[in-house]
Design an enzyme around this catalytic site. Structure first.
Site: not given
Ligand SMILES: NC(=O)C1=CN([C@@H]2O[C@H](COP(=O)(O)OP(=O)(O)OC[C@H]3O[C@@H](n4cnc5c(N)ncnc54)[C@H](O)[C@@H]3O)[C@@H](O)[C@H]2O)C=CC1
Ligand SMILES: O=P(O)(O)OC[C@H]1O[C@](O)(CO)[C@@H](O)[C@@H]1O
Length: 396
Positions: A15, A17, A214
């Site tokens: 997550i 990069r 979420k």
């Protein structure tokens, strides 16, 4: 010429990069990666760029990420501190359990701050209040005088980050294949009108509905698929969703969390939440992602903890006298995610379930008080997984 903005990012993993650095790079920041893994740091130091490939139904889009440096915090901590002292933004995507380890260099960078503007600190982890947690650890390393005037040195904003980044092929190197969909919401209030300019970030007044929606939809649904899938011998998440019975199980779990979300956050209508759920189920059903059940189920003890994707919503529902039995099924499957290769928590979970009685295990794993209405039903699932009904009833 305007001064280049600088972001220090802890965690050069998927997550980091693939998502956080991509957004920072595209917003004009120089990104300084900080990691403890030699292979990642060496590769980042040797490369001048890498590629992020966004995949969707419409095909692939490639982005080149450059203008970065990398520091190994295992060997060069003073450099990390120096960079933080002159940074505009500090982000991290290291995993919620690692926050305590990155707090000290951030604290020292804040103590030695050389810029007049405060640094923006944003933790990008799958957890409610991850930046607050990080801030707590940072404050443990700060002097009283800096703490009293912390606002002038650093601003801390919680965030909700959503994008599926599966395990990358062994020969991918630094390149990252990532889904096109993204959502990155950040609290705006801590910046008092001066939000950092990061393209694609949605600054919101109240993060709570976003992070709960979420975590209790994407992550509850995804992890349910992972744990049932693991239990039924499936390899990939999309294979779990292709199985009609398991697909229905995921949908039914998400009906329970949808009820909670719409009740708790009344501005989210039932229709809006139903659309959101179907969009999420479509995302996680995508066969192109080839997402392993073990990756999505990783760290089961974290996922079974009090505020997380199962116990969090089930506890709210139980308190309100509402239905939560489908979530109990997910909890039982999560308890069964034991001794999975490469997953330390799954081995620790197995030991707890082996060594402790069901009451102790329930209490340790979930953080629920014995008097909580969810405690008994979860304890029954713990007993079922332990296969210890008779032993426990003798102890009780
Ligand atoms: N992969 C995904 O789809 C998503 C992940 N997240 C969250 O992002 C975080 C990271 O996840 P991934 O990138 O998938 O994991 P990852 O394992 O690919 O990356 C984590 C990185 O943190 C590094 N790290 C560990 N300890 C460190 C330390 N003390 N200092 C600096 N770096 C350290 C690791 O070496 C690794 O490179 C987690 O909190 C996860 O919940 C959030 C949304 C999506
Ligand atoms: O470490 P965790 O909490 O499983 O984080 C990764 C999860 O986040 C997600 O990316 C969703 O944003 C899922 O891919 C994955 O299940």
């Amino acid at each position: 010429m305007p001064e280049t903005k600088k972001a220090i990012h802890f965690g050069g993993g998927n997550i980091g990069r693939g998502f956080v650095a991509e957004f920072l790079h595209n917003s004009g920041y120089e990104v300084v990666f900080v990691d403890v893994m030699d292979s990642i740091i060496n590769a980042l130091q040797e490369a001048s760029s890498y590629e992020v490939t966004e995949i969707s139904d419409e095909g692939e889009t490639k982005f080149t990420i450059d203008n970065f440096r990398a520091i190994n915090s295992k060997h060069e901590m003073p450099k990390v501190i120096e960079e933080i002292a002159t940074a505009d933004v500090v982000t991290c995507a290291v995993g919620p359990n690692i926050l305590k380890f990155i707090a000290e260099p951030i604290a020292k960078g804040i103590e030695g701050r050389k810029k007049s503007e405060p640094v923006a600190v944003i933790a990008c982890e799958n957890a409610i209040g991850a930046t607050d947690t990080l801030r707590g650890f940072i404050e443990g390393h700060l002097s009283d005088s800096i703490k009293q005037d912390l606002k002038s040195k650093a601003r801390f904003a919680n965030s909700a980050i959503d994008r599926i980044v599966p395990i990358q092929p062994a020969d991918a190197g630094l390149n990252v294949m990532i889904e096109k969909f993204y959502e990155w919401c950040v609290e705006s209030a801590p910046f008092e009108g001066n939000t950092p300019s990061i393209q694609g970030v949605h600054f919101v007044d109240d993060l709570q509905p976003y992070i709960e929606r979420k975590l209790f939809t994407v992550n509850t649904g995804h992890a349910t698929a992972a744990y049932y899938g693991h239990n039924r011998g499936k390899k990939y998440i999309h294979e779990v969703l292709e199985d009609e019975e398991l697909h229905d199980i995921v949908q039914n779990v998400l009906k329970e969390t949808a009820h909670l979300i719409c009740t708790k956050h009344s501005h989210i209508s039932k229709e809006e939440q139903a659309d959101y759920v179907q969009a999420i189920v479509k995302r996680i059903s995508n066969p192109v992602l080839k997402d392993n059940v073990e990756r999505v189920g990783r760290a089961p003890m974290r996922k079974l903890s009090r505020k997380e994707r199962f116990i969090g919503p089930a506890a709210h529902l139980a308190e309100a006298g509402e239905k939560f039995d489908c979530l109990l099924g997910s909890i039982e499957m999560a308890l069964s995610f034991q001794n999975v290769e490469g997953d330390e928590e799954s081995a620790e979970l197995a030991n707890i379930l082996k060594d402790k009685d069901s009451k102790e295990a329930t209490s340790q794993l979930t953080g629920l008080e014995e008097s909580h209405p969810l405690f008994g039903p979860v304890q029954d699932r713990v007993k079922a997984v332990q296969g210890l009904y008779r032993v426990d009833s003798v102890k009780a």
